[in-house]
Scaffold this motif. Structure first.
Motif, PDB file in Angstrom:
ATOM      1  N   PHE A   1      -1.315  13.402   1.725  1.00  0.00           N
ATOM      2  CA  PHE A   1      -2.571  12.664   1.628  1.00  0.00           C
ATOM      3  C   PHE A   1      -3.622  13.239   2.579  1.00  0.00           C
ATOM      4  CE2 PHE A   1      -5.141   9.066   3.289  1.00  0.00           C
ATOM      5  CZ  PHE A   1      -5.844   8.766   2.130  1.00  0.00           C
ATOM      6  N   GLN A   2      -3.238  13.477   3.835  1.00  0.00           N
ATOM      7  CA  GLN A   2      -4.198  14.015   4.807  1.00  0.00           C
ATOM      8  C   GLN A   2      -4.679  15.393   4.388  1.00  0.00           C
ATOM      9  OE1 GLN A   2      -3.334  13.653   9.079  1.00  0.00           O
ATOM     10  NE2 GLN A   2      -3.795  15.841   9.302  1.00  0.00           N
ATOM     11  N   ARG A   3      -3.766  16.243   3.907  1.00  0.00           N
ATOM     12  CA  ARG A   3      -4.171  17.592   3.502  1.00  0.00           C
ATOM     13  C   ARG A   3      -5.167  17.540   2.358  1.00  0.00           C
ATOM     14  NH1 ARG A   3       0.296  21.225   0.721  1.00  0.00           N
ATOM     15  NH2 ARG A   3      -0.275  19.770  -0.955  1.00  0.00           N
ATOM     16  N   ASP A   4      -4.940  16.654   1.386  1.00  0.00           N
ATOM     17  CA  ASP A   4      -5.857  16.555   0.256  1.00  0.00           C
ATOM     18  C   ASP A   4      -7.213  15.992   0.677  1.00  0.00           C
ATOM     19  OD1 ASP A   4      -3.860  17.545  -1.350  1.00  0.00           O
ATOM     20  OD2 ASP A   4      -3.212  15.570  -2.092  1.00  0.00           O
ATOM     21  N   VAL A   5      -7.206  15.059   1.629  1.00  0.00           N
ATOM     22  CA  VAL A   5      -8.475  14.509   2.119  1.00  0.00           C
ATOM     23  C   VAL A   5      -9.304  15.586   2.793  1.00  0.00           C
ATOM     24  CG1 VAL A   5      -9.497  12.960   3.825  1.00  0.00           C
ATOM     25  CG2 VAL A   5      -7.699  12.129   2.315  1.00  0.00           C
TER      26      VAL A   5
ATOM     27  N   ILE B   1      -8.844  -4.551   2.438  1.00  0.00           N
ATOM     28  CA  ILE B   1      -8.018  -3.339   2.525  1.00  0.00           C
ATOM     29  C   ILE B   1      -8.819  -2.106   2.125  1.00  0.00           C
ATOM     30  CG2 ILE B   1      -6.002  -2.179   1.533  1.00  0.00           C
ATOM     31  CD1 ILE B   1      -4.669  -4.928   1.376  1.00  0.00           C
ATOM     32  N   GLN B   2      -9.638  -2.220   1.094  1.00  0.00           N
ATOM     33  CA  GLN B   2     -10.472  -1.089   0.689  1.00  0.00           C
ATOM     34  C   GLN B   2     -11.426  -0.685   1.806  1.00  0.00           C
ATOM     35  OE1 GLN B   2     -12.310  -1.523  -3.222  1.00  0.00           O
ATOM     36  NE2 GLN B   2     -10.647  -2.872  -3.864  1.00  0.00           N
ATOM     37  N   GLN B   3     -12.028  -1.676   2.464  1.00  0.00           N
ATOM     38  CA  GLN B   3     -12.945  -1.365   3.556  1.00  0.00           C
ATOM     39  C   GLN B   3     -12.212  -0.720   4.730  1.00  0.00           C
ATOM     40  OE1 GLN B   3     -15.094  -4.888   4.661  1.00  0.00           O
ATOM     41  NE2 GLN B   3     -16.003  -5.168   2.638  1.00  0.00           N
TER      42      GLN B   3
ATOM     43  N   ARG C   1     -10.181  16.809  -2.028  1.00  0.00           N
ATOM     44  CA  ARG C   1      -9.639  16.595  -3.373  1.00  0.00           C
ATOM     45  C   ARG C   1      -9.674  15.129  -3.800  1.00  0.00           C
ATOM     46  NH1 ARG C   1      -5.452  20.105  -1.226  1.00  0.00           N
ATOM     47  NH2 ARG C   1      -5.752  22.246  -1.994  1.00  0.00           N
ATOM     48  N   GLN C   2     -10.089  14.227  -2.940  1.00  0.00           N
ATOM     49  CA  GLN C   2     -10.183  12.794  -3.247  1.00  0.00           C
ATOM     50  C   GLN C   2      -8.857  12.236  -3.794  1.00  0.00           C
ATOM     51  OE1 GLN C   2     -13.535  12.344  -5.902  1.00  0.00           O
ATOM     52  NE2 GLN C   2     -14.994  12.342  -4.208  1.00  0.00           N
ATOM     53  N   PRO C   3      -7.824  12.216  -2.972  1.00  0.00           N
ATOM     54  CA  PRO C   3      -6.530  11.668  -3.422  1.00  0.00           C
ATOM     55  C   PRO C   3      -6.609  10.156  -3.610  1.00  0.00           C
ATOM     56  CG  PRO C   3      -6.477  12.100  -1.077  1.00  0.00           C
ATOM     57  CD  PRO C   3      -7.789  12.660  -1.567  1.00  0.00           C
ATOM     58  N   ALA C   4      -5.684   9.629  -4.388  1.00  0.00           N
ATOM     59  CA  ALA C   4      -5.652   8.199  -4.697  1.00  0.00           C
ATOM     60  C   ALA C   4      -4.552   7.512  -3.896  1.00  0.00           C
ATOM     61  CB  ALA C   4      -5.423   7.980  -6.187  1.00  0.00           C
ATOM     62  N   ILE C   5      -4.842   6.308  -3.429  1.00  0.00           N
ATOM     63  CA  ILE C   5      -3.856   5.453  -2.764  1.00  0.00           C
ATOM     64  C   ILE C   5      -3.596   4.262  -3.679  1.00  0.00           C
ATOM     65  CG2 ILE C   5      -3.407   3.936  -0.810  1.00  0.00           C
ATOM     66  CD1 ILE C   5      -4.938   5.737   0.962  1.00  0.00           C
TER      67      ILE C   5
ATOM     68  N   LEU D   1       0.848  -1.187   0.000  1.00  0.00           N
ATOM     69  CA  LEU D   1       0.000   0.000   0.000  1.00  0.00           C
ATOM     70  C   LEU D   1       0.882   1.236   0.000  1.00  0.00           C
ATOM     71  CD1 LEU D   1      -3.062   0.767   0.225  1.00  0.00           C
ATOM     72  CD2 LEU D   1      -2.679   1.009   2.687  1.00  0.00           C
ATOM     73  N   ASP D   2       0.649   2.127  -0.963  1.00  0.00           N
ATOM     74  CA  ASP D   2       1.458   3.345  -1.096  1.00  0.00           C
ATOM     75  C   ASP D   2       0.584   4.552  -0.779  1.00  0.00           C
ATOM     76  OD1 ASP D   2       3.215   5.338  -1.662  1.00  0.00           O
ATOM     77  OD2 ASP D   2       3.574   4.781  -3.753  1.00  0.00           O
ATOM     78  N   ILE D   3       0.853   5.195   0.367  1.00  0.00           N
ATOM     79  CA  ILE D   3       0.127   6.404   0.768  1.00  0.00           C
ATOM     80  C   ILE D   3       0.920   7.595   0.262  1.00  0.00           C
ATOM     81  CG2 ILE D   3      -0.805   7.712   2.704  1.00  0.00           C
ATOM     82  CD1 ILE D   3      -0.867   5.124   4.310  1.00  0.00           C
ATOM     83  N   PRO D   4       0.371   8.408  -0.639  1.00  0.00           N
ATOM     84  CA  PRO D   4       1.147   9.486  -1.281  1.00  0.00           C
ATOM     85  C   PRO D   4       1.405  10.653  -0.327  1.00  0.00           C
ATOM     86  CG  PRO D   4      -1.139   9.614  -1.964  1.00  0.00           C
ATOM     87  CD  PRO D   4      -1.022   8.369  -1.116  1.00  0.00           C
TER      88      PRO D   4
END
Length: 373
Positions: free
Chosen positions: A104-108, A135-137, A112-116, A98-101
């Motif tokens: 990520f928290q700031r965009d959430v 993992i999605q859940q 902005r709906q960031p992608a993981i 799993l790659d958290i960019p």
């Protein structure tokens, strides 16, 4: 056919079996350790899956996501760098990465709906399919709780009341132990009868029987009832002491009714073993034939995969196999507590299939004896 000849020939087979330590060890193993292993070694669909996480954000939200993965579904996550992710996946060290960019928290929080990015090793099919959904859940739940500032579930307009019957604990060991008993009954009945016939041919004792006042049907029935009795007794002991005793698996129905169905099934499978014993010329050939026969009997009988999910042609063809009806009646009796009023069609089917296999095997056995004489 004289009952005394059949009785004496069967006793002779039991004495021959008692002097064969390898077959005795196989019987003991099949109805003890094999059943215990099948019940306890079946893992959950997702069990201790290896996961690695690349945390490029280093924020409270990403820390919550990292802490949400724990046993028994996942191993504790391994924090790695982006450069290590592909190498670890190629080496088979991780099933999920799993790659958290960054940011990520700031965009959430900004909407902005960031992608993981989630990388999955699809060669581990069962874990890959179910684990990606888990993992999605987990990620969606942690993000939702972080944004809303509390953990809660949305109230549904309909209240679904779940009632789990026949296996309230949803314990796979209950299923695995009983299915393994069914498989061992089929396998050993074919092995013992086929091996008994081939052993007499290899030792030359079949010629001694030909000069005695016994008929081919008496010889065949003697082998069938003796080997079937051994398997039936071993099955009953295994159900009582291994399945119900050691594994504490509850039996829903009558064990006696199940053993009656098993006796009809043994009538068919021991006849099948005689037929394979007349076809094979040696034990190695018999072993190869056994593999070709046992694999479809076990895989397509409905014990491992529901018959409803199979192609219609396979379902129709497998109706001619005794294991299909034996698995149906065994599951109905042992799991759901069904009585004779429910399983009588399977009893009749086993009786008909057994009679057909017995007639076919007897014709083949007589032909083989005539070629020897």
């Amino acid at each position: 056919m004289q009952a005394s000849n059949v009785l004496n020939l069967g006793i002779k087979e039991l004495r021959s079996l008692a002097r064969d330590p390898m077959l005795l060890a196989l019987i003991v193993y099949s109805f003890t350790l094999a059943i215990y292993t099948a019940a306890t070694a079946i893992p959950e669909t997702l069990n201790k899956a290896a996961i690695a996480i690349v945390d490029e954000d280093r924020s409270p939200l990403s820390a919550r996501i990292v802490g949400a993965f724990y046993p028994p579904f996942f191993l504790p996550p391994v924090l790695i760098t982006p450069a290590e992710m592909d190498a670890r996946m190629d080496a088979g060290l991780d099933t999920f990465a799993l790659d958290i960019p960054p940011n990520f928290q700031r965009d959430v929080l900004a909407g902005r709906q960031p992608a993981i990015q989630l990388n999955v090793d699809a060669t581990r099919m069962t874990q890959a399919f179910s684990g990606s959904g888990y993992i999605q859940q987990i990620v969606s739940g942690e993000v939702g709780a972080f944004v809303q500032r509390y953990r809660g579930e949305q109230a549904l307009p309909v209240d679904l009341a779940l009632r789990v019957r026949f296996n309230p604990e949803m314990n796979k060991g209950w299923f695995g132990s009983v299915i393994e008993v069914i498989n061992q009954v089929t396998m050993l009945s074919i092995i013992l009868t086929g091996a008994a016939l081939i052993r007499e041919r290899e030792h030359g004792t079949i010629e001694h029987l030909l000069v005695m006042p016994v008929t081919p049907v008496e010889i065949m029935v003697g082998k069938i009832w003796s080997m079937a009795l051994v398997v039936l007794v071993a099955c009953a002991v295994s159900l009582v002491f291994v399945v119900q005793g050691l594994l504490a698996v509850p039996i829903g129905g009558s064990v006696a009714l199940f053993l009656a169905g098993a006796a009809l099934h043994l009538f068919a499978t021991t006849s099948m073993g005689i037929f394979l014993g007349t076809v094979a010329r040696s034990m190695p050939q018999f072993g190869m034939l056994l593999i070709l026969v046992m694999v479809p009997l076990q895989m397509l009988s409905g014990g491992m995969t529901p018959r409803e999910s199979m192609p219609t042609l396979v379902q129709d063809v497998m109706l001619a196999a005794p294991t299909t009806h034996f698995v149906t009646l065994a599951q109905a009796i042992l799991y759901r507590g069904a009585g004779l009023d429910v399983v009588w069609p399977q009893f009749l089917a086993l009786l008909g299939i057994g009679a057909a296999l017995f007639s076919l095997s007897l014709a083949r056995f007589r032909k083989a004896i005539n070629q020897m004489s």
